[in-house]
Motif scaffolding. Structure first.
Motif, PDB file in Angstrom:
ATOM      1  N   UNK A 132      15.965  18.486  -6.904  1.00 16.35           N
ATOM      2  CA  UNK A 132      15.099  17.443  -7.451  1.00 16.35           C
ATOM      3  C   UNK A 132      13.855  18.077  -8.061  1.00 16.35           C
ATOM      4  N   UNK A 133      13.434  17.578  -9.194  1.00 15.41           N
ATOM      5  CA  UNK A 133      12.303  18.142  -9.933  1.00 15.41           C
ATOM      6  C   UNK A 133      10.989  17.570  -9.404  1.00 15.41           C
ATOM      7  N   UNK A 134      10.099  18.420  -8.816  1.00 17.38           N
ATOM      8  CA  UNK A 134       8.811  17.917  -8.319  1.00 17.38           C
ATOM      9  C   UNK A 134       7.975  17.251  -9.403  1.00 17.38           C
ATOM     10  N   UNK A 135       8.149  17.672 -10.659  1.00 21.98           N
ATOM     11  CA  UNK A 135       7.377  17.071 -11.743  1.00 21.98           C
ATOM     12  C   UNK A 135       7.674  15.586 -11.884  1.00 21.98           C
ATOM     13  N   UNK A 136       8.885  15.194 -11.505  1.00 21.90           N
ATOM     14  CA  UNK A 136       9.249  13.788 -11.613  1.00 21.90           C
ATOM     15  C   UNK A 136       8.452  12.926 -10.634  1.00 21.90           C
ATOM     16  N   UNK A 137       8.069  13.500  -9.496  1.00 16.89           N
ATOM     17  CA  UNK A 137       7.266  12.743  -8.529  1.00 16.89           C
ATOM     18  C   UNK A 137       5.910  12.410  -9.131  1.00 16.89           C
ATOM     19  N   UNK A 138       5.264  13.418  -9.752  1.00 12.38           N
ATOM     20  CA  UNK A 138       3.962  13.184 -10.380  1.00 12.38           C
ATOM     21  C   UNK A 138       4.085  12.197 -11.538  1.00 12.38           C
ATOM     22  N   UNK A 139       5.144  12.351 -12.318  1.00 11.12           N
ATOM     23  CA  UNK A 139       5.337  11.454 -13.462  1.00 11.12           C
ATOM     24  C   UNK A 139       5.553  10.009 -13.028  1.00 11.12           C
ATOM     25  N   UNK A 140       6.194   9.835 -11.879  1.00  8.59           N
ATOM     26  CA  UNK A 140       6.550   8.486 -11.424  1.00  8.59           C
ATOM     27  C   UNK A 140       5.566   7.915 -10.411  1.00  8.59           C
ATOM     28  N   UNK A 141       4.362   8.478 -10.354  1.00 11.51           N
ATOM     29  CA  UNK A 141       3.372   7.926  -9.421  1.00 11.51           C
ATOM     30  C   UNK A 141       3.083   6.467  -9.725  1.00 11.51           C
ATOM     31  N   UNK A 142       3.175   6.094 -10.996  1.00 11.74           N
ATOM     32  CA  UNK A 142       2.925   4.703 -11.373  1.00 11.74           C
ATOM     33  C   UNK A 142       3.953   3.761 -10.726  1.00 11.74           C
ATOM     34  N   UNK A 143       5.163   4.270 -10.472  1.00 10.33           N
ATOM     35  CA  UNK A 143       6.188   3.443  -9.825  1.00 10.33           C
ATOM     36  C   UNK A 143       5.781   3.126  -8.389  1.00 10.33           C
ATOM     37  N   UNK A 144       5.252   4.132  -7.680  1.00 10.19           N
ATOM     38  CA  UNK A 144       4.789   3.895  -6.308  1.00 10.19           C
ATOM     39  C   UNK A 144       3.651   2.876  -6.303  1.00 10.19           C
ATOM     40  N   UNK A 145       2.791   2.939  -7.327  1.00  9.65           N
ATOM     41  CA  UNK A 145       1.702   1.961  -7.409  1.00  9.65           C
ATOM     42  C   UNK A 145       2.239   0.564  -7.686  1.00  9.65           C
ATOM     43  N   UNK A 146       3.289   0.472  -8.484  1.00  7.46           N
ATOM     44  CA  UNK A 146       3.885  -0.834  -8.744  1.00  7.46           C
ATOM     45  C   UNK A 146       4.458  -1.444  -7.472  1.00  7.46           C
ATOM     46  N   UNK A 147       4.986  -0.610  -6.611  1.00  8.53           N
ATOM     47  CA  UNK A 147       5.586  -1.092  -5.363  1.00  8.53           C
ATOM     48  C   UNK A 147       4.553  -1.345  -4.269  1.00  8.53           C
ATOM     49  N   UNK A 148       3.558  -0.446  -4.170  1.00  8.49           N
ATOM     50  CA  UNK A 148       2.660  -0.475  -3.016  1.00  8.49           C
ATOM     51  C   UNK A 148       1.216  -0.828  -3.344  1.00  8.49           C
ATOM     52  N   UNK A 149       0.879  -0.984  -4.621  1.00  7.48           N
ATOM     53  CA  UNK A 149      -0.506  -1.254  -4.986  1.00  7.48           C
ATOM     54  C   UNK A 149      -1.226   0.014  -5.417  1.00  7.48           C
ATOM     55  N   UNK A 150      -2.430  -0.126  -5.916  1.00 11.01           N
ATOM     56  CA  UNK A 150      -3.162   1.015  -6.481  1.00 11.01           C
ATOM     57  C   UNK A 150      -3.831   1.877  -5.421  1.00 11.01           C
ATOM     58  N   UNK A 151      -4.009   1.347  -4.207  1.00 11.81           N
ATOM     59  CA  UNK A 151      -4.794   2.066  -3.211  1.00 11.81           C
ATOM     60  C   UNK A 151      -3.909   3.024  -2.420  1.00 11.81           C
ATOM     61  N   UNK A 152      -3.469   4.066  -3.082  1.00  7.44           N
ATOM     62  CA  UNK A 152      -2.593   5.024  -2.409  1.00  7.44           C
ATOM     63  C   UNK A 152      -2.941   6.447  -2.816  1.00  7.44           C
ATOM     64  N   UNK A 153      -2.503   7.377  -1.996  1.00  7.98           N
ATOM     65  CA  UNK A 153      -2.618   8.814  -2.277  1.00  7.98           C
ATOM     66  C   UNK A 153      -1.226   9.417  -2.174  1.00  7.98           C
TER      67      UNK A 153
END
Length: 398
Positions: free
Chosen positions: A73-94
Motif C-alpha cells: 500500500x502506498x503511504x502517499x495515498x493516506x496523505x492524499x485521502x485525508x479529506x476522506x477521513x474528514x468527510x467521515x469523522x469531521x474536521x477535528x482530527x489528526x
C-alpha cells in the motif's frame, strides 16, 4: 459521523454508550473503503489496513485509532485521502504516521484558532520554571511551557505569516517580564532588521545587531564568557554555574538570532553558535535560532542534535519539516499553530502578541541607554579591546 455528534452533544457518558469498539471499527473500515485503501483477495473480497487499537480517551473526549497499511500500500495515498477521513469523522482530527503505522485521533472540539497573549495567565504558566519559555496552549486548552535550563536551545522555523515572529516576540517579552536584569541578559541578532527594534532600549537587552560583522563581535564576547564560566566551574569544582558561590554567580545569557541562515557563510559565527549549543547549558548560556526556510547545510548534525526544542510553524514541505524535526508542520493550516518537538510531539496554538501590546508590556523595563554599552566591565589596569565594546552599536544603543 453519528458518533462524532454524540461526543459533542452528550459528552463522555454518551461516548461510553454509543462508541463501543465494534462500531468505531466499522466506521474506520467504511473510511478505508471510501478512500480506496484496500486490496482484493483471491475471492475478490476487500482486505483493509490492520486496525490494532481503538481507544476512547475520556480526558479530552477523543477517539484514537492505530492502524498499519498492508505491504504494497502506498503511504502517499493516506496523505492524499485525508479529506476522506474528514468527510467521515469531521474536521477535528489528526492523522500522523509514515510508511506503515498511523495514528488517527478524532476530537470532539476544535483547537482555538487565535490565542490572545494574556500577560497574567502566561506569567502564571511559567512561574514554576527557573527560566520559563512560553509555548502556547495545547488541544485541551492547557498552557504548555518549559524550563530553558533543562531544555536549553530552541529552533523556530516557519514561512512568512505563519506566526514565527509573533512567537519570538512572546518568548522574549515573557523572559523580560519574569526575570530581573541581574538574572538575565539578552543578545539579539536581527538579520532582517525588522523584528527586534522594540527591545532595543530594554534593560535586559545588551545589544540589537543586524550585520554579520557586529554579530560576529557579539559572539566573540559570548565565547569569551563561555571560557570564563567554564574556568570558574573548574576552579570551584562544580558541574553547573548555578552551583557557583554567590559572589561568582553570572546571569543567564540568551542569544537570539532571527533568520540566522543569512549568516551561514561566516564560518566564525557558525563555529561559535555550534559551541554555544554544545556546551552552553551547564554554563547558563542559551540559544534561540529562527529561520523561514530550514536548510540541512546550515542545520548540520552538531547544531541540530543540540537544539533540544523545535517549533515548526507552517513549512513548505515534508523535507523542511523533517529538517526541523517537526513532522506534520507542512500540513498546518492555521496561523500561529505549530508542531513542537521536545520530550514529545505537541500541536500548539501560540499566543498572539501584537507589537503595540508588546511595547506597552515592555514599557516598565525601558531605560535610557548611554552612548556606549560596555559588554564587559574593564579589568583593573587593563584597557578594553575593540571586541570588549561594540563600537559599531553606538548609534543603535542611543
Amino acid at each position: 459521523m453519528v458518533f462524532i455528534l454524540a461526543i459533542s452533544e452528550g459528552g463522555v457518558s454518551m461516548i461510553r454508550k454509543l462508541l463501543y469498539k465494534a462500531k468505531a471499527r466499522r466506521a474506520l473500515i467504511q473510511a478505508f473503503r471510501s478512500a480506496g485503501l484496500f486490496f482484493k483477495n483471491a475471492k475478490d473480497r476487500p482486505v483493509y489496513p490492520i486496525i490494532h487499537d481503538v481507544h476512547i480517551n475520556e480526558d479530552d473526549e477523543s477517539l484514537r485509532y492505530v492502524f498499519t497499511l498492508l505491504n504494497g500500500m502506498d503511504p502517499k495515498e493516506v496523505a492524499k485521502k485525508k479529506y476522506v477521513f474528514r468527510q467521515h469523522f469531521g474536521r477535528h482530527l489528526e492523522l500522523k504516521g509514515d510508511l506503515k503505522r498511523y495514528v488517527l485521533t478524532i476530537y470532539s472540539e476544535a483547537m482555538t484558532e487565535e490565542l490572545a497573549y494574556v500577560a497574567q495567565e502566561i506569567a502564571e504558566a511559567v512561574q514554576k520554571h527557573g527560566l520559563g519559555i512560553i509555548c502556547g496552549k495545547d488541544r485541551l486548552g492547557r498552557y504548555v511551557s518549559f524550563d530553558m535550563r533543562k531544555q536549553p536551545h530552541i529552533l523556530i522555523a516557519g514561512e512568512t505569516g505563519s506566526g514565527k515572529s509573533t512567537q519570538l516576540r512572546s518568548i522574549l517579552t515573557t523572559l523580560i517580564r519574569t526575570k530581573k536584569p541581574s538574572e538575565l541578559q539578552l543578545y539579539l541578532g536581527d538579520c532582517k532588521k525588522s523584528e527586534f527594534h522594540i527591545f532595543r532600549n530594554v534593560e535586559h537587552v545588551q545589544c540589537v545587531l543586524s550585520s554579520a560583522k557586529d554579530i560576529a563581535k557579539m559572539l566573540r564576547h559570548i565565547k569569551k564568557e563561555l571560557d570564563e564560566r567554564s574556568n570558574l566551574t573548574e576552579v570551584f569544582e562544580v558541574s553547573h554555574v548555578d552551583d557557583l558561590p554567590a559572589a561568582q554567580r553570572r546571569p543567564y545569557l540568551v542569544v537570539c538570532i532571527d533568520e540566522f541562515v543569512m549568516l551561514r557563510k561566516n564560518e566564525e559565527i557558525m563555529e561559535i553558535l555550534t559551541e554555544v549549543v554544545a556546551i552552553g547549558r551547564t554554563l547558563g548560556v542559551f540559544a534561540v535560532l529562527s529561520m523561514q526556510r530550514p536548510n540541512a547545510q546550515v542545520l548540520d548534525t552538531t547544531i541540530r542534535a543540540n537544539l533540544t526544542v523545535s517549533m515548526g510553524f507552517k513549512l513548505r514541505d515534508k523535507m523542511e519539516a523533517r529538517i526541523v524535526n517537526t513532522p506534520g508542520a507542512e500540513a498546518l493550516e492555521v496561523s500561529g499553530r505549530f508542531i513542537m518537538n521536545s520530550n514529545k510531539i505537541y500541536e500548539i496554538q501560540a499566543p498572539y502578541l501584537t507589537i503595540d501590546k508588546a511595547k506597552a508590556l515592555l514599557d516598565p523595563y525601558i531605560v535610557s541607554k548611554g552612548p556606549v554599552k560596555e559588554v564587559t566591565p574593564e579589568p583593573a589596569a587593563t584597557k578594553l579591546t575593540e571586541e570588549d565594546v561594540f563600537f559599531d552599536v553606538i548609534d543603535e544603543k542611543r
